[in-house]
Structure formats: C-alpha cells, structure tokens
Design an enzyme around this catalytic site. Sequence first.
Site, mmCIF file in Angstrom:
data_model
loop_
_atom_site.group_PDB
_atom_site.id
_atom_site.type_symbol
_atom_site.label_atom_id
_atom_site.label_comp_id
_atom_site.label_asym_id
_atom_site.label_seq_id
_atom_site.Cartn_x
_atom_site.Cartn_y
_atom_site.Cartn_z
ATOM 1 N N CYS A 140 7.128 -13.893 9.760
ATOM 2 C CA CYS A 140 8.016 -13.676 8.612
ATOM 3 C C CYS A 140 8.929 -14.882 8.417
ATOM 4 O O CYS A 140 9.409 -15.139 7.325
ATOM 5 C CB CYS A 140 8.837 -12.420 8.833
ATOM 6 N N GLY A 152 8.232 -4.900 8.066
ATOM 7 C CA GLY A 152 6.915 -4.964 7.427
ATOM 8 C C GLY A 152 7.029 -5.604 6.062
ATOM 9 O O GLY A 152 7.933 -6.396 5.810
ATOM 10 N N SER A 153 6.127 -5.222 5.170
ATOM 11 C CA SER A 153 6.080 -5.878 3.860
ATOM 12 C C SER A 153 7.135 -5.317 2.910
ATOM 13 O O SER A 153 7.663 -4.218 3.123
ATOM 14 C CB SER A 153 4.692 -5.676 3.255
ATOM 15 N N LYS A 201 6.073 4.323 15.674
ATOM 16 C CA LYS A 201 4.750 4.133 15.069
ATOM 17 C C LYS A 201 4.443 2.640 14.936
ATOM 18 O O LYS A 201 4.994 1.956 14.082
ATOM 19 C CB LYS A 201 4.683 4.771 13.675
ATOM 20 N N GLU A 208 4.680 -14.341 -0.842
ATOM 21 C CA GLU A 208 4.397 -14.510 0.579
ATOM 22 C C GLU A 208 2.886 -14.452 0.803
ATOM 23 O O GLU A 208 2.236 -13.482 0.413
ATOM 24 C CB GLU A 208 5.071 -13.395 1.389
ATOM 25 N N GLU A 267 13.507 -5.011 7.578
ATOM 26 C CA GLU A 267 13.240 -6.446 7.701
ATOM 27 C C GLU A 267 11.886 -6.686 7.065
ATOM 28 O O GLU A 267 10.898 -6.074 7.473
ATOM 29 C CB GLU A 267 13.221 -6.886 9.174
HETATM 30 P P1 NAD Z 1 3.040 -3.357 6.210
HETATM 31 O O1 NAD Z 1 4.193 -3.096 5.312
HETATM 32 O O2 NAD Z 1 1.682 -3.234 5.663
HETATM 33 O O3 NAD Z 1 3.087 -2.360 7.454
HETATM 34 C C1 NAD Z 1 4.232 -2.265 8.281
HETATM 35 C C2 NAD Z 1 4.241 -0.892 8.923
HETATM 36 O O4 NAD Z 1 4.454 0.095 7.911
HETATM 37 C C3 NAD Z 1 2.927 -0.543 9.615
HETATM 38 O O5 NAD Z 1 3.188 0.140 10.819
HETATM 39 C C4 NAD Z 1 2.282 0.383 8.595
HETATM 40 O O6 NAD Z 1 1.358 1.278 9.171
HETATM 41 C C5 NAD Z 1 3.492 1.117 8.048
HETATM 42 N N1 NAD Z 1 3.258 1.788 6.757
HETATM 43 C C6 NAD Z 1 2.351 1.481 5.803
HETATM 44 N N2 NAD Z 1 2.427 2.373 4.788
HETATM 45 C C7 NAD Z 1 3.412 3.246 5.088
HETATM 46 C C8 NAD Z 1 3.964 4.390 4.442
HETATM 47 N N3 NAD Z 1 3.508 4.834 3.283
HETATM 48 N N4 NAD Z 1 4.980 5.023 5.038
HETATM 49 C C9 NAD Z 1 5.476 4.594 6.214
HETATM 50 N N5 NAD Z 1 4.968 3.543 6.893
HETATM 51 C C10 NAD Z 1 3.949 2.873 6.339
HETATM 52 O O7 NAD Z 1 3.272 -4.790 6.869
HETATM 53 P P2 NAD Z 1 2.297 -5.584 7.872
HETATM 54 O O8 NAD Z 1 1.135 -6.100 7.080
HETATM 55 O O9 NAD Z 1 2.036 -4.789 9.107
HETATM 56 O O10 NAD Z 1 3.222 -6.803 8.325
HETATM 57 C C11 NAD Z 1 3.341 -7.988 7.616
HETATM 58 C C12 NAD Z 1 4.662 -8.021 6.860
HETATM 59 O O11 NAD Z 1 5.734 -7.837 7.767
HETATM 60 C C13 NAD Z 1 4.931 -9.360 6.187
HETATM 61 O O12 NAD Z 1 5.438 -9.142 4.893
HETATM 62 C C14 NAD Z 1 6.010 -9.991 7.066
HETATM 63 O O13 NAD Z 1 6.832 -10.920 6.423
HETATM 64 C C15 NAD Z 1 6.764 -8.786 7.513
HETATM 65 N N6 NAD Z 1 7.528 -9.074 8.722
HETATM 66 C C16 NAD Z 1 8.896 -9.184 8.602
HETATM 67 C C17 NAD Z 1 9.679 -9.488 9.716
HETATM 68 C C18 NAD Z 1 11.159 -9.619 9.582
HETATM 69 O O14 NAD Z 1 11.831 -9.469 10.583
HETATM 70 N N7 NAD Z 1 11.706 -9.883 8.412
HETATM 71 C C19 NAD Z 1 9.063 -9.650 10.959
HETATM 72 C C20 NAD Z 1 7.686 -9.537 11.040
HETATM 73 C C21 NAD Z 1 6.930 -9.230 9.914
#
Ligand code: NAD
Length: 475
Positions: free
Chosen positions: A278, A222-223, A169, A377, A244
């Site tokens: 990130c 993600g976040s 996804k 962040e 991550e």
């Molecule tokens: P996000 O957490 O909003 O979304 C990440 C993913 O999770 C998306 O595909 C989203 O649709 C999904 N998601 C959202 N709600 C969910 C739920 N209830 N259940 C399951 N999946 C769900 O993050 P974002 O805004 O897409 O990305 C930015 C964040 O990602 C920043 O915090 C950044 O630091 C982090 N990031 C971390 C790394 C790393 O390797 N540490 C790399 C890139 C980005």
Amino acid sequence: MHKNLIDGEWVDGEGVENINPSNTADVVGIYACANEEDTERAIAAAKAAFPGWSRSGLLERHAILRKTADEILARKEELGRLLSREEGKTLAEAIGETVRAAQIFDFFAGEMLRLAGETLPSVRPGITVEVTREPVGVVGIITPWNFPVAIPAWKIAPALCYGNTLVFKPAELVPGSAWAIVDILHRAGLPKGVLNLVMGKGSVVGQAMLDNRDVDALTFTGSVSTGKRVAQACVEHHRKFQLEMGGKNPMVVLDDADLDVAVDCAANSAFFSTGQRCTASSRLIVTDSIHDRFVDALTEKIKSLNVDDALKPGTHIGPVVDPRQLEQDLSYIGIGRDEGARLVIGGELLERETQGHYLQPALFTEASNQMRISREEIFGPVASVIRVKDYEEALAVANDTEFGLSSGICTTSLKHASHYKRNAEAGMVMVNLPTAGVDFHVPFGGRKASSYGPREQGRYAAEFFTIVKTAYTQP
Ligand code: NAD
C-alpha cells in the site's frame, strides 16, 4: 486440513487449496472455509469471553503476548518460508515481516504494563475526576493478502493487550500465515473464545461480521471499494471503525538529489514486494535536469533485478500474487500505452523453471499526472515517471491525488526537505528513503481516501482499541 478456531475448538469446513504463486503446482495446504453460521458462533463466543478477558490480570495477558513473540521469533525461518510460499514475496522479505510481527507482539506485551490513566481535580471543589481507558468489546479484524503476518499482528496484538476479544478474518489468498499465528496464540494459553479465526470469503464471512450487531469495533485493511462498504455497515450499526486502504504514493526526485540514493529508493518503492505494498510508489515525479540520468540509471537497475521463484536465493522480486492481480497489472500496462505514456522497459510475462505469475517490472516515462496509470492504484510492479520543471510543481503534482498514505522526496536540500515534510498531504513522509518500509513502534496510517479513523501501531493504537471513560467522585 487446517481448521477454523471457534470458541476454543478447531472446527472443520469446506476445504480450499492454498496455491503457491511461484509454482502453481505446489499446494501450500488445505484450509477450512467458514460459513455465515460459523461466523455468528465466533462472534457469540467472543462476546461471551469478553467479561472474563477484559478483567483478566495484566500478567496473564502479558505472558501470552510474550510467549507468542518468542515463538514467532524462534520459528522465523519456517514461518517466513510459509509466508513466501503463499504470498510470493521473497524469503528475505518474508522473514523480515515475520520478525516484525514478533516485535509487535513484544511491544504490546510491554505496553500492557504501562497502561495509565489520569486523575485531575474537578472545577468543582472536593470532587476528583479520573480518566481511564477501557476495552471496546468484540473487535472484528479483516485483513488483506499483501502482509499476511504483519497486518494481523498489528491488529491482534493491541486488541488483546487492551482486553478486547476478537474475530479475525484473513484474506482468502493467505490463510496459512494467519492460521499459524492463531495456533501460536491459542497454544500460548488464550482462554476459549478470546480469539476466533474464521477463514473464508469476504462476501460471506466478512459480510456476516459487518452485519452482526455484536461486533463493537471493526478494524479493516484492504481496498477502497471494500473499505467503503465496511464504513457504511459500521455507521449503520453505530460501530467504531478504522480503515487503512489504497495509495498512489508519490516519490519526488529533485535535481540536487544523490542519484544513487534516488534510484535505490525508487526501485525499492516501486518494485520490491512485486509492487504489492500500500506504501509502494508508482508515481516518480522528477525535475528536468536530473530526469534523463535518473531514467537511464533506473532502467539499468531494473535490468539487474532478478524476477523468479520467491524462495530461490538471489531472487529480488517474486511473482504477482494470483492470476486476477496479474490481469489487473497487464491491463494497466495496456492502459498506460493507450494513454500515450512510453514503456521504457518491462511489462512482459516471464517464463521460469516453475509455472508462476512472473511479470518483468514495468517503467513508463512521459506520463502525466492526469493519466489513469497515475491516478488509480495498480498494486503491481508498474511505475511511471512524471517530468516536472521545479520543486513547486513537484509538490503540487505529488499532492494532486485522492490518496494520502506515504509521500517521499529525494533531495540534498534541507530547505526543500523541510518544506516537503510540512506540506506533503500524506500520513507518512520519507526523505531520502523509500516510501515503503516503516517502523513498528510509531504511528502508521494515511489521509484522504487512504485511511479513516485513528492511527495503527505504537502507542497510538490505544486510540482505536480502547474507549475513554471519565469518572467523577464526591467522597
Ligand atoms: P480487498 O478489499 O479485496 O480485501 C480485503 C479484505 O476484505 C479481505 O479479507 C476480503 O476477504 C475482505 N472482504 C471482501 N469483501 C468483503 C465484504 N463484502 N465484507 C467484508 N469483508 C470483505 O483488498 P485486498 O485485495 O486483499 O488487498 C489489497 C488492498 O489493500 C490494496 O488496495 C492495498 O492498498 C490495501 N492495503 C492497504 C494497507 C494500508 O495500511 N493502507 C496495507 C495493505 C494493503
């Protein structure tokens, strides 16, 4: 319409527009949005495909990953353009990311032919012990929007290499790159059900993946807030998981630093890719004697950075990814001002030929490490300079954060560089290099609130995508 891939078939869904953040009048494409039922079917298909794929011949898997690497590389300009158009990083950055994805598939094609186990004598005479790695099963992959090609690649390639089947996804904002990669893998000859693509909302598709007992392992980037939800669901289902998440990466600049190197590292870390990495550095921790020279030089550097359409030649920094992220960036710029930090440059919206989310990179000085702009962040082109008296204070401030992904230092002192490498509380440490920008063949990941579980990439990926079995034989 670009459809979802479920059990080897392209499946329709409600169409959603993919919008170019450099030019909101430009629709990149229409992408099908999966629902809960589609997600259940995708998981069932992955489960059904697992016995066959996990026992498939190494050369079959090797050929598919190699073919995928070759096609991505051959189409790097076109795929880079698509990435740049949907995410807003510059074309050069997007092509670089695409090449990296090809290198990752290539690496795991090779890794597959180096799978090894161990045979040991038992402590009991006459018995042998074998330690082998087996695939985990159905792996759920949930990715963010900021690396639309590289992050899916560094999860999909090892998952397939070690014999798992997948449900993938991607983030809602960047379905285009995800679709293109899945299309390439599908045409490279993956059997049906081995890789399923379910584009759509996190709250629907992502949540359905978390709630399904047939997902054996889940890899998430993600976040922090979504990561916590993922962790809770995985514990509930006794599922293996890897997270991550965010960062608040420090970059220390010491008095003895080469000023040009420090300014280049800071500008790159804080503002390239619109600060949406990130591993971006938003805390520049600078010692007294170099502080003013560093701030002046960095301000001049920021003035020279061209913020414009990501596809235009000469653009250094593209737009912010979407209106929601832009609102968050602007809100933190307001918070910084209210907290008493001084905005030296930037922070205004910019008008360009096309209607996009353009923001002038913002630099604060006179920030403290306790301010919200130093602790939370922001995920945009916003950085603050924190003045410190010496190396010891710099190290303490650098480590005073809930995060621990990447940590940098600019210095010409071997003593300080060595001490920093050992004492920085982060998964990755950079000396005289930007905090962002990593190799594809070595471990990637962080500590504290930034990460959970085994490292990603390189040979360390085997930790997550396989499960160890210990077998005893009495002949
Ligand atoms: P996000 O957490 O909003 O979304 C990440 C993913 O999770 C998306 O595909 C989203 O649709 C999904 N998601 C959202 N709600 C969910 C739920 N209830 N259940 C399951 N999946 C769900 O993050 P974002 O805004 O897409 O990305 C930015 C964040 O990602 C920043 O915090 C950044 O630091 C982090 N990031 C971390 C790394 C790393 O390797 N540490 C790399 C890139 C980005």
